[in-house]
Motif scaffolding. Structure first.
Motif, PDB file in Angstrom:
ATOM      1  N   ILE A  92       0.772  -1.153  -0.035  1.00 58.43           N
ATOM      2  CA  ILE A  92       0.180  -0.047   0.078  1.00 58.43           C
ATOM      3  C   ILE A  92       0.830   1.338   0.139  1.00 58.43           C
ATOM      4  O   ILE A  92       0.949   2.254  -0.818  1.00 58.43           O
ATOM      5  CB  ILE A  92      -0.863  -0.163   1.307  1.00 58.43           C
ATOM      6  CG1 ILE A  92      -2.001  -1.080   1.089  1.00 58.43           C
ATOM      7  CG2 ILE A  92      -1.605   1.286   1.481  1.00 58.43           C
ATOM      8  CD1 ILE A  92      -2.825  -1.394   2.240  1.00 58.43           C
ATOM      9  N   LEU A  93       1.949   1.303   0.907  1.00 60.55           N
ATOM     10  CA  LEU A  93       2.624   2.486   0.956  1.00 60.55           C
ATOM     11  C   LEU A  93       3.573   2.793  -0.428  1.00 60.55           C
ATOM     12  O   LEU A  93       3.879   3.838  -0.574  1.00 60.55           O
ATOM     13  CB  LEU A  93       3.776   2.374   2.128  1.00 60.55           C
ATOM     14  CG  LEU A  93       2.989   2.170   3.328  1.00 60.55           C
ATOM     15  CD1 LEU A  93       4.193   1.867   4.459  1.00 60.55           C
ATOM     16  CD2 LEU A  93       2.370   3.469   3.711  1.00 60.55           C
ATOM     17  N   THR A  94       3.841   1.450  -1.003  1.00 60.30           N
ATOM     18  CA  THR A  94       4.665   1.700  -2.297  1.00 60.30           C
ATOM     19  C   THR A  94       3.565   1.963  -3.708  1.00 60.30           C
ATOM     20  O   THR A  94       3.966   1.923  -4.686  1.00 60.30           O
ATOM     21  CB  THR A  94       5.604   0.665  -2.628  1.00 60.30           C
ATOM     22  OG1 THR A  94       4.984  -0.797  -2.471  1.00 60.30           O
ATOM     23  CG2 THR A  94       6.675   0.811  -1.334  1.00 60.30           C
ATOM     24  N   THR A  95       2.422   2.157  -3.358  1.00 57.13           N
ATOM     25  CA  THR A  95       1.236   2.265  -4.234  1.00 57.13           C
ATOM     26  C   THR A  95       1.175   1.048  -5.297  1.00 57.13           C
ATOM     27  O   THR A  95       0.449   1.199  -6.509  1.00 57.13           O
ATOM     28  CB  THR A  95       1.507   3.658  -5.254  1.00 57.13           C
ATOM     29  OG1 THR A  95       2.438   3.123  -6.328  1.00 57.13           O
ATOM     30  CG2 THR A  95       1.987   4.702  -4.630  1.00 57.13           C
ATOM     31  N   LEU A  96       1.393  -0.072  -4.899  1.00 55.68           N
ATOM     32  CA  LEU A  96       1.140  -1.395  -5.520  1.00 55.68           C
ATOM     33  C   LEU A  96      -0.131  -2.116  -5.261  1.00 55.68           C
ATOM     34  O   LEU A  96      -0.783  -3.110  -5.831  1.00 55.68           O
ATOM     35  CB  LEU A  96       2.183  -2.276  -5.274  1.00 55.68           C
ATOM     36  CG  LEU A  96       3.698  -2.045  -5.720  1.00 55.68           C
ATOM     37  CD1 LEU A  96       4.432  -3.027  -5.462  1.00 55.68           C
ATOM     38  CD2 LEU A  96       3.432  -1.776  -7.116  1.00 55.68           C
TER      39      LEU A  96
END
Ligand code: ADP
Length: 327
Positions: A49-53
């Motif tokens: 989630i934090l790396t936009t995946l």
């Protein structure tokens, strides 16, 4: 401003698997932050989630000042990611891998080559730079992945289980490399299920269990919370939780008792003085002890206190669940 902020993240996978259940934490800039938890706790989902995946079902998060849902491109520019699988092309050389990464981020020419040379040196890969990555040892490949993730000078680096599967010596080398990343203004989010790794590397850590943060602080603060010593007794034949609790009721010095399978975990202000009383009480109740240890609190004890089971027990439970899932 925090380098990373996660607020009440929730994520459920198909089949009603609650991977994240209201997970929150904040990371100061320029620090190494550890997300520590057993397999299946939700660490990788958080990193995705934090790396936009991946998208959360609820909650919000920002990285380097960019909201992960509203400004994913801004997030991607500011981060480097080393995933568990590794990201390099095995059929390209170390230098080619790093050059490609730079080009993806619009870097080129002498600036890019200088950056690559300096990272190759920092990660002890200068001599191996022009060999194919598939010829690298496991430790070298892991170092190449970190060096590659740093080419575009990210402000936040994600290391997802960076030493899983490495030999103990290689793991110790990686710890030195990761420790060296501190002090360069870089913020590092490290996920791990190795207590010792979190203890050594993280200035602050969040202990994650079942998709939630159950404890947060520096490793020392978390350990200091636990007053006194940990007494672990291996029970020869096992015993019911209630029987052991009754047996130890009133033994001087014992402050907490927990039974798990064939192990009794107790806490005492002075472990060495308390052990004889504990053993005598067990014997009087007909519960046979096979082995006893007394130790200063470890992160394992911190985990036990907040998650209600030991780390190894939690991992074993996940393994069983995974086996059942794959059937
Ligand atoms: P960790 O990284 O701490 O081991 P994960 O975030 O990988 O934990 O997994 C959290 C939970 O979500 C586990 O129960 C896992 O089996 C489940 N899970 C992870 N990814 C998926 C997926 N793509 N589909 C279904 N379930 C998943």
């Amino acid at each position: 401003m925090y380098a990373i902020e996660a607020a009440s993240l929730a994520k459920t996978y198909p089949g009603d698997v609650r991977a994240l259940d209201g997970l929150s934490f904040s990371v100061e800039q320029g620090t190494v932050f550890g997300l520590l938890g057993p397999n299946g706790a939700g660490k990788s989902t958080t990193v995705k989630i934090l790396t936009t995946l991946a998208h959360p079902d609820a909650g919000s998060a920002s990285v380097a000042g960019h909201d992960v849902l509203a400004e994913p491109a801004g997030v991607r520019e500011a981060i480097g990611v080393v995933s568990q699988q590794g990201g390099h092309d095995r059929e390209a050389t170390g230098r080619e891998n790093m050059r490609l990464q730079g080009q993806v981020y619009d870097m080129s020419g002498a600036d890019l080559e200088r950056r690559i040379d300096s990272l190759l040196e920092q990660f002890h890969l200068t001599e191996a730079a022009d060999r194919l990555a598939r010829e690298y040892s496991g430790g070298m490949q892991r170092r190449l992945d970190i060096a590659t993730a740093l080419v575009h000078k990210p402000r936040v680096l994600f290391l997802d289980e960076p030493t899983t599967g490495l030999d103990p010596e290689v793991r110790a080398e990686m710890w030195e490399e990761i420790a060296r990343l501190r002090g360069e203004g870089l913020t590092v989010l490290l996920t791990t299920h190795y207590l010792e790794e979190a203890d050594r590397l993280a200035a602050q850590l969040a202990i994650v269990d079942k998709g939630k943060v159950v404890a947060e602080g520096s490793p020392d603060e978390l350990k200091r919370e636990l007053r006194g010593d940990a007494i672990h007794v291996e029970l020869a034949n096992g015993a019911a939780d209630g029987d052991v609790a009754t047996a130890l009721d009133g033994v001087p010095g014992v402050t907490e008792v927990m039974v798990e399978d064939r192990a009794l975990h107790a806490r005492a202000d002075d472990g060495a003085r308390t052990v004889p009383g504990v053993l005598a009480a067990l014997e009087a109740a007909g519960i046979e002890a096979a082995a006893v240890t007394v130790a200063r609190p470890s992160l394992d004890d911190v985990y036990l206190r907040h998650a209600g089971r030991t780390f190894s027990e939690a991992e074993a439970q996940t393994d069983t669940a995974d086996q059942e899932e794959s059937r």
